[in-house]
Design an enzyme around this catalytic site. Sequence first.
Site, short mmCIF file in Angstrom:
data_model
loop_
_atom_site.label_atom_id
_atom_site.label_comp_id
_atom_site.label_asym_id
_atom_site.label_seq_id
_atom_site.Cartn_x
_atom_site.Cartn_y
_atom_site.Cartn_z
N ASP A 178 10.10 -8.97 -0.21
CA ASP A 178 9.23 -8.43 -1.27
C ASP A 178 10.07 -8.09 -2.50
OD1 ASP A 178 7.22 -7.08 -2.66
OD2 ASP A 178 7.31 -5.30 -1.39
N LYS A 217 9.31 -9.44 -5.71
CA LYS A 217 8.42 -9.47 -6.90
C LYS A 217 9.08 -10.09 -8.13
CE LYS A 217 5.83 -5.30 -5.51
NZ LYS A 217 6.61 -4.76 -4.37
N ILE A 221 11.56 -15.93 -16.85
CA ILE A 221 11.12 -17.20 -17.41
C ILE A 221 11.01 -18.23 -16.26
CG2 ILE A 221 12.04 -16.76 -19.72
CD1 ILE A 221 14.39 -18.65 -19.00
N PRO A 222 10.11 -19.22 -16.41
CA PRO A 222 9.84 -20.13 -15.29
C PRO A 222 11.08 -20.79 -14.68
CG PRO A 222 8.17 -20.40 -16.99
CD PRO A 222 9.19 -19.43 -17.55
N THR A 227 14.20 -19.70 -14.55
CA THR A 227 14.99 -18.73 -13.78
C THR A 227 14.30 -18.43 -12.45
OG1 THR A 227 15.84 -17.80 -15.81
CG2 THR A 227 15.99 -16.40 -13.86
N ARG A 283 -3.66 3.50 6.35
CA ARG A 283 -3.46 4.80 7.03
C ARG A 283 -4.40 4.87 8.23
NH1 ARG A 283 0.30 4.45 4.46
NH2 ARG A 283 1.23 5.88 2.94
N GLN A 311 -0.24 7.48 -1.35
CA GLN A 311 -1.22 6.41 -1.54
C GLN A 311 -2.58 7.03 -1.84
OE1 GLN A 311 -0.48 3.33 -1.79
NE2 GLN A 311 1.01 2.63 -0.29
N ARG A 363 5.08 4.09 6.21
CA ARG A 363 5.25 5.40 6.84
C ARG A 363 4.41 5.70 8.07
NH1 ARG A 363 4.96 7.91 1.03
NH2 ARG A 363 3.76 5.99 0.89
O1 C5P Z 1 4.57 3.89 3.55
P1 C5P Z 1 3.43 3.03 3.06
O2 C5P Z 1 2.54 2.53 4.18
O3 C5P Z 1 2.66 3.66 1.93
O4 C5P Z 1 4.19 1.74 2.49
C1 C5P Z 1 3.51 0.68 1.85
C2 C5P Z 1 4.47 -0.41 1.46
O5 C5P Z 1 3.76 -1.37 0.71
C3 C5P Z 1 5.63 0.06 0.58
O6 C5P Z 1 6.76 -0.78 0.89
C4 C5P Z 1 5.14 -0.21 -0.82
O7 C5P Z 1 6.18 -0.49 -1.73
C5 C5P Z 1 4.30 -1.49 -0.60
N1 C5P Z 1 3.26 -1.70 -1.61
C6 C5P Z 1 2.24 -0.80 -1.87
N2 C5P Z 1 1.30 -1.07 -2.83
C7 C5P Z 1 1.36 -2.21 -3.54
C8 C5P Z 1 2.38 -3.13 -3.28
C9 C5P Z 1 3.32 -2.84 -2.31
O8 C5P Z 1 2.16 0.25 -1.23
N3 C5P Z 1 0.42 -2.48 -4.42
#
Ligand code: C5P
Length: 232
Positions: A59, A61, A65-66, A68, A181, A190, A211
């Site tokens: 991950d 992200k 530029i295209p 690179t 969750r 979140q 988490r």
């Molecule tokens: O601990 P938790 O379940 O919140 O972790 C979610 C994971 O998903 C983290 O690695 C976070 O960076 C990633 N993530 C996110 N929301 C996004 C993109 C990625 O929570 N929109």
Amino acid sequence: MGKDVIIALDFAGARETFEFLDKFEEEKPFVKIGMELFYSEGPEIVREIKHRGHKIFLDLKLHDIPNTVKKAMAALSRLDVDMVNLHAAGTIDMMRRGLEGLTRPDGTRPLLIAVTQLTSTSEERMQKELLIAAPINDVVVKYAENAKAAGLDGVVCSPLEAKMVKEACGSGFMTVTPGIRFADSDKGDQVRVTTPEMAREIGSDYIVVGRPVTAATDPVEAYRRCVSEFID
Ligand code: C5P
């Protein structure tokens, strides 16, 4: 493409990561390596985790530029990961070139998905700071349509957006959804969360869980609970 639970390895270094992975004696969970771990430990940690038999979502992200992005993706494809991502905001051309770079000479490649709008970006900030006047849901759907036009496999989005994306891009277009969750657990930072069971009902293909598994008293049990609610 199969439904699966991806554990976010949001650890500061290799020691904590392997202490965590060593708890799994029976399963080899699909894992996500993000910027923190990759920038701390480098490509070696990807090779080590792969060598242990895990599938990996890298991950990072990408957004540049295209040309690179194409070259960076070629380097990532040599790491033999299973899924990588880039920002849809980099345009259709950047996504197409990223896909080209990722594709190996034999035609195989990891799955490539796009980040639409990060869930940390509110509609207000997007409109005021980025001067994107459209409603955020329209932006997410448009970015997903662009990713599909570029030939990508899907997008990362909140489970609540997954439904709109599937309606616009078809059920075969993958949605990878964080923000998960358990019904009886703490949300942390979140805001818009769903349970694994709700994500299944909405039609997510992969859920990303951090988490609720990594900070659980019994991570293996928490992982199994995610799998049973999401897949079984
Ligand atoms: O601990 P938790 O379940 O919140 O972790 C979610 C994971 O998903 C983290 O690695 C976070 O960076 C990633 N993530 C996110 N929301 C996004 C993109 C990625 O929570 N929109």
